[in-house]
Design an enzyme around this catalytic site. Structure first.
Site, PDB file in Angstrom:
ATOM      1  N   ALA A 242       0.835  -1.162  -0.168  1.00  0.00           N
ATOM      2  CA  ALA A 242       0.077  -0.510  -0.089  1.00  0.00           C
ATOM      3  C   ALA A 242       0.712   1.520   0.335  1.00  0.00           C
ATOM      4  O   ALA A 242       1.686   1.842  -0.009  1.00  0.00           O
ATOM      5  CB  ALA A 242      -1.116   0.100   1.089  1.00  0.00           C
ATOM      6  N   HIS A 243      -0.090   2.449  -0.183  1.00  0.00           N
ATOM      7  CA  HIS A 243       0.947   3.398  -0.194  1.00  0.00           C
ATOM      8  C   HIS A 243       1.961   4.003   1.362  1.00  0.00           C
ATOM      9  O   HIS A 243       1.306   3.718   2.055  1.00  0.00           O
ATOM     10  CB  HIS A 243       0.089   4.627  -0.458  1.00  0.00           C
ATOM     11  CG  HIS A 243      -1.174   5.393   0.474  1.00  0.00           C
ATOM     12  ND1 HIS A 243      -2.327   6.444   0.493  1.00  0.00           N
ATOM     13  CD2 HIS A 243      -1.337   4.823   1.774  1.00  0.00           C
ATOM     14  CE1 HIS A 243      -2.886   5.456   2.029  1.00  0.00           C
ATOM     15  NE2 HIS A 243      -2.764   4.938   2.469  1.00  0.00           N
ATOM     16  N   ASN A 244       3.067   4.551   0.598  1.00  0.00           N
ATOM     17  CA  ASN A 244       3.728   5.588   1.605  1.00  0.00           C
ATOM     18  C   ASN A 244       4.308   4.124   2.759  1.00  0.00           C
ATOM     19  O   ASN A 244       5.092   4.268   3.354  1.00  0.00           O
ATOM     20  CB  ASN A 244       3.924   6.457   3.174  1.00  0.00           C
ATOM     21  CG  ASN A 244       2.544   7.340   2.130  1.00  0.00           C
ATOM     22  OD1 ASN A 244       1.116   7.653   2.134  1.00  0.00           O
ATOM     23  ND2 ASN A 244       3.691   8.141   1.500  1.00  0.00           N
TER      24      ASN A 244
END
Length: 341
Positions: A242-244
């Protein structure tokens, strides 16, 4: 079944891994096979004692094995303290293609301001967007889609139908398998009176050198900061990042793992198949998480971690589950008994 390779002598193969030889130094092989299927022109290896019976009867011309297993080997041997790693290096050398490719398919769609390096191969129906930089010796197989302002460094291979979104950076010597998607939007949504509002995902994905990304694995771009995959990371098929998320160098992650947003995975970790890691957690270096485990809090020390219940016969599992539901009642009764002492 034997896999055909270039022809090579046992001396050549041993030199690749700086190993010693037992047997005829002029023995040649031209294929690779398992111990049980190998023939007189094949190389094989022995690194798992479950296959001891196959070693005793192998017809292979050469077997890579540990010196402790030499007495059970009926043929020529390459002796290594790590037979599996030695096999990996030798097999890579035996199967490496020497043919240079410098072809761009007529059906490829490439914007005018794209920089393409030397000896690069671009397959049928590949699309490369504006401002991209493609390094030397890169191979893009059929159907890959590279969006605007992507950087792909030297000696990277992308197999068919890989999708790279805009502003992604891919390092050198990477391998990206079919169906992988890198740089798609992260799952950022804000709730407004029961309705979901999309949060723009403005960051990038940065992939380091010598990274392998498996088929149909997805890596989301950061919301504001970047999603980072450091050098030497190995990702199996069907992984969701997922993001980051930040994954430290030389970490290996098996299939069907899900890593929620803004988690940090340390260096040289190993994560077993089907594990889940919740968001905003931190995992230390040299952590091994076993298959199907659920990580719900940060891990601050190196070690092996597990959760879940291994497979049992169904009747026994039901009995154990009933007892599990009684644990709280049993703990309360035990506490009362201790108070009476």
């Amino acid at each position: 079944m034997s896999i055909s390779t270039r022809q090579a002598s046992i001396k050549e193969l041993a030199n690749i891994v700086e190993a010693t030889i037992q047997g005829d130094p002029e023995t040649y092989i031209s294929g690779i096979a398992t111990l049980q299927l190998a023939g007189q022109n094949d190389l094989s290896f022995f690194s798992n004692r479950k296959y001891h019976k196959f070693l005793l009867n192998t017809k292979a011309a050469i077997v890579i094995l540990h010196p402790d297993d030499l007495e059970n080997c009926p043929t020529n041997a390459i002796l290594s303290d790590d037979p599996y790693l030695a096999y990996a290096r030798i097999a890579a050398w035996l199967t490496k293609s020497n043919t240079e490719q410098n072809e761009i398919a007529s059906t490829a769609v490439i914007e005018d301001n794209v920089v393409i390096g030397k000896n690069t191969s671009i397959g049928a129906n590949v699309v490369i967007g504006s401002g991209c930089q493609i390094g030397d010796n890169v191979t893009l197989h059929a159907g890959c889609v590279i969006a605007d302002d992507v950087k792909i460094a030297d000696n990277t291979i992308m197999y068919s139908n890989v999708s790279i979104y805009s502003n992604v950076s891919i390092g050198q010597h990477c391998i990206i398998h079919s169906g992988a998607v890198i740089g798609s939007d992260g799952f950022g949504i804000a709730n407004e009176k029961g309705r979901w509002f999309k949060v723009p995902q403005l960051g990038r994905v940065i992939v380091g050198d010598n990274v392998e990304i498996g088929a149909n694995t997805t890596i989301d771009r950061g919301a504001i900061e970047d999603t980072i995959i450091e050098n030497g990371v190995k990702l199996d098929n069907l992984i969701q990042i997922a993001h980051n998320v930040h994954i430290g160098e030389n970490t290996a992650i098996a299939g069907c793992v899900g890593i929620a947003g803004s988690s940090t995975i340390g260096k040289s970790c190993a994560i077993g198949g089907g594990a889940g890691i919740l968001g905003h957690l931190s995992i230390a270096d040299h952590v091994h998480i076993t298959a199907t485990s659920l990580v719900t809090k940060s891990i601050t020390e190196a070690g092996v971690y597990s959760s879940g219940t291994p497979l049992q016969e169904n009747g026994q599992w039901h009995k154990n589950f009933v007892r599990f539901k009684q644990l709280d009642k049993m703990a309360r009764r035990l506490s009362e008994l201790e108070k009476k002492k």
